[in-house]
Design an enzyme around this catalytic site. Sequence first.
Site, PDB file in Angstrom:
ATOM      1  N   HIS A  54       0.849  -1.197   0.000  1.00  0.00           N
ATOM      2  CA  HIS A  54       0.000   0.000   0.000  1.00  0.00           C
ATOM      3  C   HIS A  54       0.884   1.247   0.000  1.00  0.00           C
ATOM      4  CE1 HIS A  54       0.798  -0.426   4.304  1.00  0.00           C
ATOM      5  NE2 HIS A  54       0.255   0.748   4.545  1.00  0.00           N
ATOM      6  N   HIS A  56       1.427   3.975   1.925  1.00  0.00           N
ATOM      7  CA  HIS A  56       1.946   4.773   3.043  1.00  0.00           C
ATOM      8  C   HIS A  56       3.473   4.916   3.005  1.00  0.00           C
ATOM      9  CE1 HIS A  56      -1.923   4.190   5.633  1.00  0.00           C
ATOM     10  NE2 HIS A  56      -2.017   5.179   4.791  1.00  0.00           N
ATOM     11  N   ASP A  58       5.847   4.933   5.142  1.00  0.00           N
ATOM     12  CA  ASP A  58       6.742   4.011   5.853  1.00  0.00           C
ATOM     13  C   ASP A  58       6.802   2.639   5.178  1.00  0.00           C
ATOM     14  OD1 ASP A  58       4.062   3.592   6.750  1.00  0.00           O
ATOM     15  OD2 ASP A  58       4.787   2.523   8.510  1.00  0.00           O
ATOM     16  N   HIS A  59       6.123   2.510   4.028  1.00  0.00           N
ATOM     17  CA  HIS A  59       6.196   1.267   3.242  1.00  0.00           C
ATOM     18  C   HIS A  59       6.822   1.482   1.871  1.00  0.00           C
ATOM     19  CE1 HIS A  59       3.568  -1.253   5.914  1.00  0.00           C
ATOM     20  NE2 HIS A  59       3.420  -0.043   6.416  1.00  0.00           N
ATOM     21  N   HIS A 112      -7.471  -0.649   5.576  1.00  0.00           N
ATOM     22  CA  HIS A 112      -6.425   0.261   6.077  1.00  0.00           C
ATOM     23  C   HIS A 112      -6.198   1.368   5.051  1.00  0.00           C
ATOM     24  CE1 HIS A 112      -2.778   1.525   8.138  1.00  0.00           C
ATOM     25  NE2 HIS A 112      -2.088   1.378   7.024  1.00  0.00           N
ATOM     26  N   ASP A 134      -0.135  -3.615   6.356  1.00  0.00           N
ATOM     27  CA  ASP A 134      -0.758  -3.107   7.580  1.00  0.00           C
ATOM     28  C   ASP A 134      -2.207  -3.570   7.710  1.00  0.00           C
ATOM     29  OD1 ASP A 134       1.561  -1.844   8.291  1.00  0.00           O
ATOM     30  OD2 ASP A 134       0.886   0.189   7.787  1.00  0.00           O
ATOM     31  N   HIS A 172       4.796  -4.392  11.224  1.00  0.00           N
ATOM     32  CA  HIS A 172       5.167  -3.645  12.435  1.00  0.00           C
ATOM     33  C   HIS A 172       5.314  -4.589  13.625  1.00  0.00           C
ATOM     34  CE1 HIS A 172       4.577   0.570  11.106  1.00  0.00           C
ATOM     35  NE2 HIS A 172       3.657   0.059  10.300  1.00  0.00           N
TER      36      HIS A 172
HETATM   37 ZN   LIG Z   1      -0.026   1.803   6.472  1.00  0.00          ZN
END
Ligand SMILES: [Zn+2]
Length: 261
Positions: A54, A56, A58-59, A112, A134, A172
Amino acid sequence: MTTELIPVPAFADNYIWLVCKDGHAVVVDPGQAAPIEAVLKQRQLVLDAILLTHHHADHVGGVLALQQRTGAPVYGPASERLPACDHRLQEGDTVQFPNVGLQLGILDVPGHTAGHIAYHGTLSTGKPVLFCGDTLFAAGCGRLFEGTPAQMLDSLGKLRALPANTLVCCAHEYTLANLRWALQVEPGNLVLQQRWEADSQLRSDGMPTLPSNIALELDTNPFLRVSQTSVAKAAASYAGTGLETPVDIFACLREWKNNFK
Ligand SMILES: [Zn+2]
């Protein structure tokens, strides 16, 4: 050599998953390039592909740097805006990375984010594996930033149907915080109590609690247990009212977890 599955720590509590075999590697959700470049260099690995679940930051934060330095093709969700993507994937698609012995199918798992996908398949060892971004966490699930409780419950239903021994590669290290909450929901769940002991020990030894597996999540993850009487009762008690449907129970659990300190 058999396939290795390595959680590479990034940021405060992310894991970037690396699948390696015979000098080749595939990376999932590289939010940072540096930790992956360090492992590639140290182990002298060629990066064959970059997989994204996805959009985001942090990915995907390390995607451009890794793509430029390695030339690896990028695979990602069909409907999300990404820094780079050569192969747009959606449910029913399959991808193969023979150098690392990885065959993966795609599931659409909105909730998400709106276009979130998950990768599931088998390692060269024959062991089933899931990269769920996530969407599913150890004893938890992702927050609903772009989807409804009904969508997320449906998405989790696809993941809970995977083989019980599937290795669950979450993005995570949220496990202990999730378990603390899960124990509030189901204080009498013996498997959950045992998991708390085992995972607390892992963390105090500085080890990851992941990968998890589907069987353990089915036994301990409240978000996969909305049909259990104990979970439904706890949710109704938190809500202060009767909850009619699995979606109502799931929505209540998500709200409860959001507010849990
Ligand atoms: Zn995420």
